[in-house]
Design an enzyme around this catalytic site. Structure first.
Site, PDB file in Angstrom:
ATOM      1  CG  HIS A 166      -1.770   0.965   1.334  1.00 17.91           C
ATOM      2  ND1 HIS A 166      -1.704   2.436   1.743  1.00 17.91           N
ATOM      3  CD2 HIS A 166      -3.224   0.816   1.252  1.00 17.91           C
ATOM      4  CE1 HIS A 166      -2.950   2.997   1.624  1.00 17.91           C
ATOM      5  NE2 HIS A 166      -3.797   2.160   1.368  1.00 17.91           N
ATOM      6  CG  ASP A 243       0.224  -2.531   6.192  1.00 14.50           C
ATOM      7  OD1 ASP A 243      -0.844  -2.473   7.012  1.00 14.50           O
ATOM      8  OD2 ASP A 243       0.147  -1.647   5.082  1.00 14.50           O
ATOM      9  CD  GLN A 246      -7.228  -4.525   4.235  1.00 17.14           C
ATOM     10  OE1 GLN A 246      -8.355  -5.339   4.649  1.00 17.14           O
ATOM     11  NE2 GLN A 246      -7.221  -3.532   3.905  1.00 17.14           N
ATOM     12  CE  LYS A 269      -7.522   0.256   5.962  1.00 17.71           C
ATOM     13  NZ  LYS A 269      -8.119   0.196   4.904  1.00 17.71           N
ATOM     14  CB  CYS A 406      -3.565   3.294  -1.649  1.00 15.03           C
ATOM     15  SG  CYS A 406      -4.796   4.677  -1.550  1.00 15.03           S
TER      16      CYS A 406
HETATM   17  N1  PMP Z   1      -1.793  -0.733   4.521  1.00 10.65           N
HETATM   18  C1  PMP Z   1      -3.037  -1.473   4.112  1.00 10.65           C
HETATM   19  C2  PMP Z   1      -2.649  -2.943   3.375  1.00 10.65           C
HETATM   20  C3  PMP Z   1      -4.348  -0.808   4.062  1.00 10.65           C
HETATM   21  O1  PMP Z   1      -5.363  -1.755   3.366  1.00 10.65           O
HETATM   22  C4  PMP Z   1      -4.535   0.499   4.393  1.00 10.65           C
HETATM   23  C5  PMP Z   1      -5.940   0.931   4.228  1.00 10.65           C
HETATM   24  N2  PMP Z   1      -6.434   0.813   2.975  1.00 10.65           N
HETATM   25  C6  PMP Z   1      -3.565   0.915   4.846  1.00 10.65           C
HETATM   26  C7  PMP Z   1      -2.178   0.342   4.903  1.00 10.65           C
HETATM   27  C8  PMP Z   1      -3.734   2.458   5.332  1.00 10.65           C
HETATM   28  O2  PMP Z   1      -4.514   2.669   6.345  1.00 10.65           O
HETATM   29  P1  PMP Z   1      -4.972   4.057   6.864  1.00 10.65           P
HETATM   30  O3  PMP Z   1      -5.378   4.981   5.798  1.00 10.65           O
HETATM   31  O4  PMP Z   1      -6.061   3.619   7.773  1.00 10.65           O
HETATM   32  O5  PMP Z   1      -3.839   4.616   7.771  1.00 10.65           O
END
Ligand code: PMP
Length: 448
Positions: A166, A243, A246, A269, A406
């Site tokens: 991401h 990270d 998920q 999430k 993203c």
């Molecule tokens: N890493 C992963 C794998 C994600 O799915 C996301 C959110 N789509 C993020 C990082 C970023 O999370 P946040 O926008 O809540 O900080």
């Protein structure tokens, strides 16, 4: 120390003692101990509805009574009523600031906030002094980059990322690279979209100081063999950051068993509020990390000549924290734990299998990611842009995500500008899949 400070210290000591007596989970504390049972406990009466039920989730009940098929849980999860109630209480009847405990309400809120820290840390197998509340995963990763990274990395050092990350696990490292001169390497993926750890083994050298990988991909749903990634990173003396955005809503994450050094995730999430997330870091690493933001609450003593800082985790929480959100996140952990992550994972795995089978039955559908992807199915229809598909599905009350998620470097690797993504949560059911498939068939007729 003046009298006011002395009173404050004594009150804080009382709170610390009371707090030490709290069970890990606010919900597990003795019901009659008002002093020891502060705001955040989820009402005991509120047992979760069964998996696949939408009954606890007001966000899934459309005002017209028509079902809304929400298949975008990987972007953000809907909230159970139990979490909403906890947030409402913390923001209403129980509300006050924290860490200024001269009056009872604030003292209780402080207990609630620190109990939430303990709850969230326990949810991932960590200790409370290793858990920093952040605004989310993005802020947690930036914290590591700007504190640990800036203090430890030099020109010639290297960072290993993967092709499926991401943007929030790419851009903070690019900023750090510009600041320190450290270089970034990218680990390729296997054909079915997993981080290729055999390739990582070949790439890693003693110049690598950090490996930063997604525990579960937000596009492909691929699950990292985190233990092996940790062993590989440690074999060259690097740290491993996971990270976990998920992963935490569906896998029974235990940071000690995984062997990682940093673990970042977002509350929203995980069926909790927005604006809250966490960084877990091994205590000895956190202890050596310098502050990254300055302000109130992160200090020990301030003079114009010299300021000293609070120990971790407070050293990394400058300013008034997201008190209510942290308490809401603890309630979300309670909710998820009562259902059980192994059960949630099994439920979602079944839904992923059914969706992949149904999509495979259609011609001109390209499926991405491994067969056993966790809670997420990414796909593309020949000749139909994912945005068009998403728009037509919306007319059918089916919500999917269409775009680059993203993860633009991953889109480049897959050779597509965007994918359509259906992602599941503990409330998803077969009717959601049936509606998705009906909507895709209609879209194909429109474009056919
Ligand atoms: N890493 C992963 C794998 C994600 O799915 C996301 C959110 N789509 C993020 C990082 C970023 O999370 P946040 O926008 O809540 O900080």
């Amino acid at each position: 120390m003046n009298e006011h400070d002395a009173n404050l210290r004594s009150r804080e000591a009382q709170l610390a003692n009371a707090s030490a007596g709290l069970a890990t989970s606010p919900a597990a504390s003795p019901a009659n101990a008002r002093e020891q049972q502060p705001a955040p406990a989820t009402p005991a009466s509120a047992s979760p509805a069964p998996l696949g039920s939408k009954a606890d989730f007001p966000g899934l009940l459309s005002p017209t009574g028509a079902p809304w098929h929400y298949l975008d849980t990987a972007a953000t999860a809907q909230k159970p009523q139990q979490v909403i109630d906890t947030v409402a209480r913390a923001l209403g009847a129980d509300y006050a600031t924290v860490h200024r405990g001269v009056y009872t309400r604030s003292a209780e809120m402080t207990l609630g906030y620190e109990a939430a820290r303990r709850r969230v840390a326990a949810f991932i197998g960590g200790r409370e002094d290793e858990l920093v509340f952040t605004r989310g995963a993005t802020e947690a990763i930036n914290l590591v980059a700007q504190s640990w990274g800036a203090a430890n990395l030099r020109p010639g050092d290297r960072i290993l990322l993967s092709e499926l990350e991401h943007h929030s696990n790419i851009v903070p490292w690019q900023l750090l690279s510009a600041r320190t001169g450290a270089a970034i390497d990218v680990c390729p993926l296997t054909e079915d979209g997993q981080i290729d750890l055999a390739a990582a083994e070949r790439i890693l050298t003693p110049a690598h100081r950090l490996v930063a990988f997604a525990h579960v991909s937000n596009v492909l749903g691929s699950v990292l063999d985190a233990r092996r990634a940790a062993d590989l990173a440690h074999s060259v003396g690097a740290r491993l950051l996971l990270d976990g955005c998920q992963a935490v809503p569906r896998l029974p994450v235990d940071v000690e068993a995984l062997g990682c050094d940093f673990y970042a995730f977002s509350g929203h999430k995980l069926y909790g509020p927005t604006g809250i997330g966490a960084l877990w870091a091994r205590a000895e690493i956190l202890a050596d990390m310098p502050p990254w933001q300055g302000g109130g609450a992160m200090i020990d003593k301030v003079t114009f000549e010299r300021t000293t800082y609070a120990p971790a985790p407070q050293r990394f929480e400058a300013g008034t924290p997201a008190i209510v959100e942290a308490i809401g996140l603890a309630a979300a952990c309670d909710y998820v734990e009562r259902i059980g992550r192994p059960a949630i994972h099994a439920h979602e795995t079944q839904l992923v299998r059914q969706t992949r089978e149904a999509l495979r039955g259609m011609n001109d559908v390209r499926l991405f990611g491994p067969e056993d992807s966790a809670g997420i199915v990414s796909f593309a229809l020949d000749g139909i842009h994912p945005h068009d598909l998403g728009t037509i599905l919306d007319e059918e009350d089916v919500a999917i995500r269409a775009g680059h998620h993203c993860a633009q470097p991953l889109m480049e690797r897959l050779g597509v500008p965007a994918t359509a993504r259906a992602s599941f949560g503990l409330y998803s059911d077969e009717a959601d899949i049936a509606a998705l498939i009906r909507g895709i068939e209609r879209t194909k007729r429109i474009f056919g």
